[in-house]
Design a protein around this motif. Structure first.
Motif, mmCIF file in Angstrom:
data_model
loop_
_atom_site.group_PDB
_atom_site.id
_atom_site.type_symbol
_atom_site.label_atom_id
_atom_site.label_comp_id
_atom_site.label_asym_id
_atom_site.label_seq_id
_atom_site.Cartn_x
_atom_site.Cartn_y
_atom_site.Cartn_z
ATOM 1 N N VAL A 116 43.840 3.073 48.914
ATOM 2 C CA VAL A 116 43.015 2.754 47.750
ATOM 3 C C VAL A 116 43.909 2.368 46.583
ATOM 4 N N PRO A 117 43.645 1.244 45.907
ATOM 5 C CA PRO A 117 44.410 0.905 44.698
ATOM 6 C C PRO A 117 44.139 1.920 43.590
ATOM 7 N N PRO A 118 45.012 1.990 42.578
ATOM 8 C CA PRO A 118 44.771 2.901 41.452
ATOM 9 C C PRO A 118 43.438 2.606 40.775
ATOM 10 N N VAL A 119 42.713 3.666 40.438
ATOM 11 C CA VAL A 119 41.368 3.550 39.876
ATOM 12 C C VAL A 119 41.371 4.059 38.441
ATOM 13 N N MET A 120 40.880 3.217 37.536
ATOM 14 C CA MET A 120 40.721 3.596 36.127
ATOM 15 C C MET A 120 39.227 3.597 35.832
ATOM 16 N N ALA A 121 38.664 4.766 35.504
ATOM 17 C CA ALA A 121 37.215 4.923 35.364
ATOM 18 C C ALA A 121 36.841 5.170 33.909
ATOM 19 N N PHE A 122 35.960 4.300 33.381
ATOM 20 C CA PHE A 122 35.459 4.428 32.005
ATOM 21 C C PHE A 122 34.100 5.118 32.026
ATOM 22 N N PHE B 235 35.477 3.744 26.304
ATOM 23 C CA PHE B 235 35.593 2.284 26.300
ATOM 24 C C PHE B 235 35.942 1.719 24.924
ATOM 25 N N ASP B 236 36.010 2.526 23.907
ATOM 26 C CA ASP B 236 36.177 2.010 22.546
ATOM 27 C C ASP B 236 37.424 1.140 22.407
ATOM 28 N N ASN B 237 38.560 1.620 22.854
ATOM 29 C CA ASN B 237 39.825 0.877 22.748
ATOM 30 C C ASN B 237 40.355 0.548 24.144
ATOM 31 N N PHE B 238 39.517 -0.107 24.948
ATOM 32 C CA PHE B 238 39.879 -0.365 26.342
ATOM 33 C C PHE B 238 41.093 -1.274 26.451
ATOM 34 N N GLN B 239 41.294 -2.190 25.487
ATOM 35 C CA GLN B 239 42.441 -3.101 25.579
ATOM 36 C C GLN B 239 43.758 -2.337 25.597
ATOM 37 N N GLU B 240 43.900 -1.394 24.690
ATOM 38 C CA GLU B 240 45.142 -0.618 24.616
ATOM 39 C C GLU B 240 45.327 0.241 25.860
ATOM 40 N N GLN B 241 44.246 0.852 26.326
ATOM 41 C CA GLN B 241 44.344 1.756 27.470
ATOM 42 C C GLN B 241 44.661 1.003 28.755
ATOM 43 N N VAL B 242 43.996 -0.130 28.976
ATOM 44 C CA VAL B 242 44.272 -0.916 30.181
ATOM 45 C C VAL B 242 45.687 -1.475 30.138
ATOM 46 N N THR B 243 46.145 -1.895 28.968
ATOM 47 C CA THR B 243 47.501 -2.424 28.836
ATOM 48 C C THR B 243 48.529 -1.350 29.180
ATOM 49 N N ASN B 244 48.313 -0.127 28.716
ATOM 50 C CA ASN B 244 49.230 0.963 29.052
ATOM 51 C C ASN B 244 49.296 1.197 30.552
ATOM 52 N N VAL B 245 48.147 1.128 31.212
ATOM 53 C CA VAL B 245 48.121 1.332 32.660
ATOM 54 C C VAL B 245 48.831 0.187 33.372
ATOM 55 N N LEU B 246 48.586 -1.036 32.958
ATOM 56 C CA LEU B 246 49.230 -2.186 33.587
ATOM 57 C C LEU B 246 50.748 -2.168 33.384
ATOM 58 N N LYS C 204 55.549 -4.380 41.820
ATOM 59 C CA LYS C 204 55.390 -5.778 41.427
ATOM 60 C C LYS C 204 54.174 -5.857 40.512
ATOM 61 N N PRO C 205 54.124 -6.841 39.606
ATOM 62 C CA PRO C 205 53.030 -6.889 38.624
ATOM 63 C C PRO C 205 51.670 -7.032 39.313
ATOM 64 N N PRO C 206 50.674 -6.252 38.910
ATOM 65 C CA PRO C 206 49.332 -6.381 39.483
ATOM 66 C C PRO C 206 48.680 -7.692 39.052
ATOM 67 N N LEU C 207 48.094 -8.392 39.996
ATOM 68 C CA LEU C 207 47.495 -9.701 39.724
ATOM 69 C C LEU C 207 45.991 -9.714 39.921
ATOM 70 N N THR C 208 45.474 -8.884 40.832
ATOM 71 C CA THR C 208 44.043 -8.885 41.128
ATOM 72 C C THR C 208 43.440 -7.549 40.721
ATOM 73 N N VAL C 209 42.260 -7.606 40.122
ATOM 74 C CA VAL C 209 41.583 -6.405 39.656
ATOM 75 C C VAL C 209 40.128 -6.469 40.114
ATOM 76 N N LEU C 210 39.639 -5.366 40.634
ATOM 77 C CA LEU C 210 38.234 -5.239 41.030
ATOM 78 C C LEU C 210 37.503 -4.467 39.947
ATOM 79 N N VAL C 211 36.442 -5.046 39.411
ATOM 80 C CA VAL C 211 35.632 -4.412 38.375
ATOM 81 C C VAL C 211 34.314 -3.985 39.012
ATOM 82 N N ILE C 212 34.057 -2.681 39.010
ATOM 83 C CA ILE C 212 32.825 -2.114 39.560
ATOM 84 C C ILE C 212 31.989 -1.587 38.401
#
Length: 542
Positions: free
Chosen positions: A261-267, A280-291, A164-172
Motif C-alpha cells: 500500500v502506498p503512504p496514505v494521508m487522510a484528511f 484541510f485548512d492548510n492542506f498545501q503546507e501539509q501535503v508539501t511537507n509529506v512530499l 524517488k520523487p512521487p509522481l502519481t497520487v490517488l485521491v479518494i
C-alpha cells in the motif's frame, strides 16, 4: 527479539537536537555552529562516567566527543543562549511585525511547536519493550536459535522517505457527500497545476452532477486518470494516496491495495474521523511537507483472511486421485492423453485457489446472520482447539480495529503499533467469556461446529459478506502488507487525540476537592468546632 538500546536512543536524541539547532542557526551563525571544540570531531555515545552506581549510569546515558567534552551540555547551553537572545530582542524592539517574527523564532523550541511539527521532538525511550534478560538464575537460560532472531525497528523512529520523487497520487473522496466536493476540486487542481502530479480518481466520482456543473473542475477534468473498482489493478501504479472524508475512505484504500500500500494521508472531512488526523485548512503546507519526506508513519497491520470450502477440498481430493491414476497409467504404458484435461498450457497441473483471499484493516466478523439460533463456532489457534463460541458471533480484529466494532462489543483498545490480534465474542451466552489478545504471529482457524443448528456468515471490513457452511473454515493471520498511515503529529499523540476527540475517552465531571472546614461545619449534627474540640478534650481527660 532485539530493539534499540539506550545508547542508540541517546544518539538519535542528540542527532535530532542538532538538526533543530542547525535549522535555527543556519542563517545567523553558519561558521560558529560547532564551536567549543565540537566541529570536525566524531562523537561517540558512552555511558555516564560515574561508575559508582552502575544501574543509574545505564539509565542516564550521555554523549561526549573524542576530546571528552559533553556534547549534550554544550548543545543545551547554545539552545538556552539562543532563547535568551531572542527574548531580549523581542523586548527591545517596538515594531509589532518584527516582534511577532521574533516571537515565532523564540517559540521554535516550545512544546506547541513540537506538537505542530510531525514527530520532531526526540524520544528517550523506545516504543518497543526492552530486550529481556535471557539468563534465569545460576543455571537457566533461553536456548539460542539464530534462525528465529528478528530485528524490530522502534515505531517511534518510523519516518517516511522517498527513494524517488512521487509522481502519481490517488485521491479518494467520500461518496454522496456534497460538502467534500469543494475541497476535492481545490486539492485536485492544486496537485495538477502546482505540483504537476498525475492524479488518479475513481470513474464514478466524475459522474457526480455537481462536479459536471463546476467550471473550474471542467478545465482539469481531461488531465485526470480514472479507474474502476474491481476491474483495474492499481498495484505499482500509485505513489501516494490522499483520502478526503471519514474512516471509510481509509478502509476503501486498504481494499483497493491487497498487497503493498502506498503512504496514505487522510484528511478529516467525515463524521467521526478516528483514522483521519489531518485538517484541510492548510492542506498545501501539509501535503508539501509529506512530499518532501517530513512525516512520521504508523504502520497499521492488516489480517489476511482465507476461506477454505469443503466443496473445493473435495474437488482437490478428486484431482489428486485422478493425477495418481494417471501416473499409474503412465507407468503401465497407457497414454497420458486419456487422463483428461487437467494440465495447463505450461504442462504443470493446475491447482484450485481458495474461494476468498482478502486483507482487512479493521476486522473480520463471523455471525449467525438471519438465523434465530445461536452461533456455534469452533476456534483453533495454530491447529490447537481453543474453545467453541456460542452467541451472536465472533470478531477478529487488528489493533486498528480494536477501536471499531470490537470496542462496542466490550473489548479493550490497543495502540496500532502493538503487534497483536484481538478475539472478541459478540453477546456470548456465557458470563466468563472475555475478549482475549493473542500474538500477531499465530494462525487462527474458525469453522462452523459439526453439531451447529445453523450456518454462519462472514464479512470483511463490512464488505464481501458470504455464508460459511458446515465443513468450511476461515483462516486468519497477520499480513506482511500493513497500511502506512501518515501521522499529523506522531504515533502516540495522534492516537490519544483521536480517543479524546472522537470517542470522548474518560470524559466526566471533575470531583470537587474536599474542604475539611466546610465538611465539618456542614455535617448532619449541630456541633460547632468549639463543641467538637471540647468533646475531644473531655475524652482525653477521662
Amino acid at each position: 527479539m532485539a530493539c534499540l538500546s539506550d545508547i542508540d536512543l541517546a544518539t538519535l536524541h542528540k542527532t535530532r537536537l542538532e538538526e533543530r539547532f542547525n535549522y535555527k542557526l543556519s542563517f545567523q551563525q553558519p561558521h560558529h555552529i560547532y564551536d567549543n571544540g565540537y566541529s570536525g570531531h566524531l562523537s561517540r555515545p558512552c555511558l555516564s562516567r560515574n561508575n559508582a552506581n552502575e544501574k543509574e549510569s545505564l539509565k542516564s546515558p550521555h554523549l561526549i566527543d573524542l576530546n571528552d567534552n559533553c556534547v549534550m551540555n554544550n548543545l543545551y547551553k547554545k539552545i538556552n543562549r539562543l532563547n535568551f537572545l531572542n527574548k531580549q530582542k523581542l523586548l527591545n524592539r517596538g515594531d509589532s511585525a518584527a516582534s511577532a517574527e521574533e516571537e515565532n523564532d523564540y517559540n521554535y523550541f516550545s512544546s506547541t511547536t513540537r506538537r505542530r511539527r510531525s514527530g520532531t521532538w526526540p524520544r528517550t525511550r523506545s516504543l518497543n519493550a526492552p530486550s529481556p534478560f535471557q539468563q534465569f538464575g545460576p543455571c537457566g537460560r533461553i536456548m539460542k536459535n539464530p534462525a528465529m532472531v528478528m530485528q524490530i525497528q522502534d515505531p517511534a523512529s518510523q519516518r517516511l522517505t522517498w527513494y524517488k520523487p512521487p509522481l502519481t497520487v490517488l485521491v479518494i473522496k467520500k461518496v454522496r457527500d456534497s460538502t467534500v466536493m469543494a475541497p476535492f476540486v481545490q486539492l485536485v487542481e492544486w496537485l495538477v497545476q502546482e505540483k504537476h502530479m498525475v492524479v488518479w480518481v475513481e470513474s464514478a466520482v466524475l459522474d457526480d452532477l455537481s462536479l459536471q456543473e463546476d467550471k473550474k473542475f471542467q478545465s482539469i477534468k481531461e488531465k485526470l486518470v480514472t479507474f474502476k473498482d474491481g476491474r483495474d489493478d492499481l498495484t505499482d501504479r500509485i505513489d501516494f494516496i490522499v483520502c478526503l472524508g471519514g474512516d471509510g475512505t481509509l478502509l476503501y484504500a486498504s481494499l483497493l491495495f491487497q498487497q503493498s500500500v502506498p503512504p496514505v494521508m487522510a484528511f478529516h472531512l467525515g463524521s467521526l474521523g478516528f483514522l483521519t488526523p489531518f485538517q484541510f485548512d492548510n492542506f498545501q503546507e501539509q501535503v508539501t511537507n509529506v512530499l518532501e519526506g517530513h512525516a512520521a508513519l504508523t504502520l497499521r497491520s492488516r489480517l489476511r483472511c482465507v476461506i477454505y470450502r469443503k466443496s473445493e477440498r473435495r474437488k482437490d481430493s478428486d484431482c489428486q486421485q485422478h493425477q495418481m491414476n494417471c501416473s499409474l497409467s503412465a507407468d503401465s504404458g497407457v497414454s497420458m492423453d486419456s487422463c483428461g484435461g487437467l494440465h495447463s498450457s505450461s504442462g504443470k497441473t493446475s491447482s484450485r485457489a481458495p474461494s476468498t483471499n482478502i486483507l482487512v484493516l479493521n476486522e473480520v466478523v463471523i455471525d449467525r446472520g438471519p438465523s434465530p439460533y445461536l452461533s456455534n463456532i469452533d476456534l483453533f489457534l495454530d491447529g490447537k482447539y481453543i474453545t467453541s463460541v456460542q452467541g451472536d458471533g465472533l470478531i477478529v480484529s487488528t489493533p486498528t480495529g480494536s477501536t471499531a466494532y470490537a470496542v462496542a462489543a466490550g473489548a479493550s483498545m490497543i495502540h496500532p503499533s502493538v503487534p497483536a490480534i484481538m478475539v472478541t465474542p459478540i453477546c456470548p451466552h456465557s458470563l466468563s467469556f472475555r475478549p482475549i489478545v493473542v500474538p500477531a504471529g499465530v494462525e487462527l482457524k474458525i469453522s462452523v461446529s459439526p453439531d451447529s443448528r445453523n450456518t454462519s456468515w462472514v464479512s470483511f471490513d463490512g464488505r464481501n459478506r458470504q455464508e460459511l457452511f458446515h465443513g468450511d473454515s476461515l483462516r486468519v493471520t497477520t499480513s506482511i502488507y500493513p497500511v502506512p498511515s501518515i501521522c499529523a503529529q506522531d504515533q502516540i499523540s495522534d492516537w490519544f487525540d483521536s480517543l479524546a476527540e472522537c470517542l470522548h475517552w474518560n470524559v466526566r465531571k471533575k470531583q470537587k476537592c474536599l474542604d475539611e472546614l466546610s465538611d465539618l461545619t456542614a455535617s448532619g449534627s449541630e456541633d460547632t468546632l468549639d463543641e467538637l474540640e471540647r468533646g475531644s478534650d473531655s475524652l482525653l481527660d477521662s
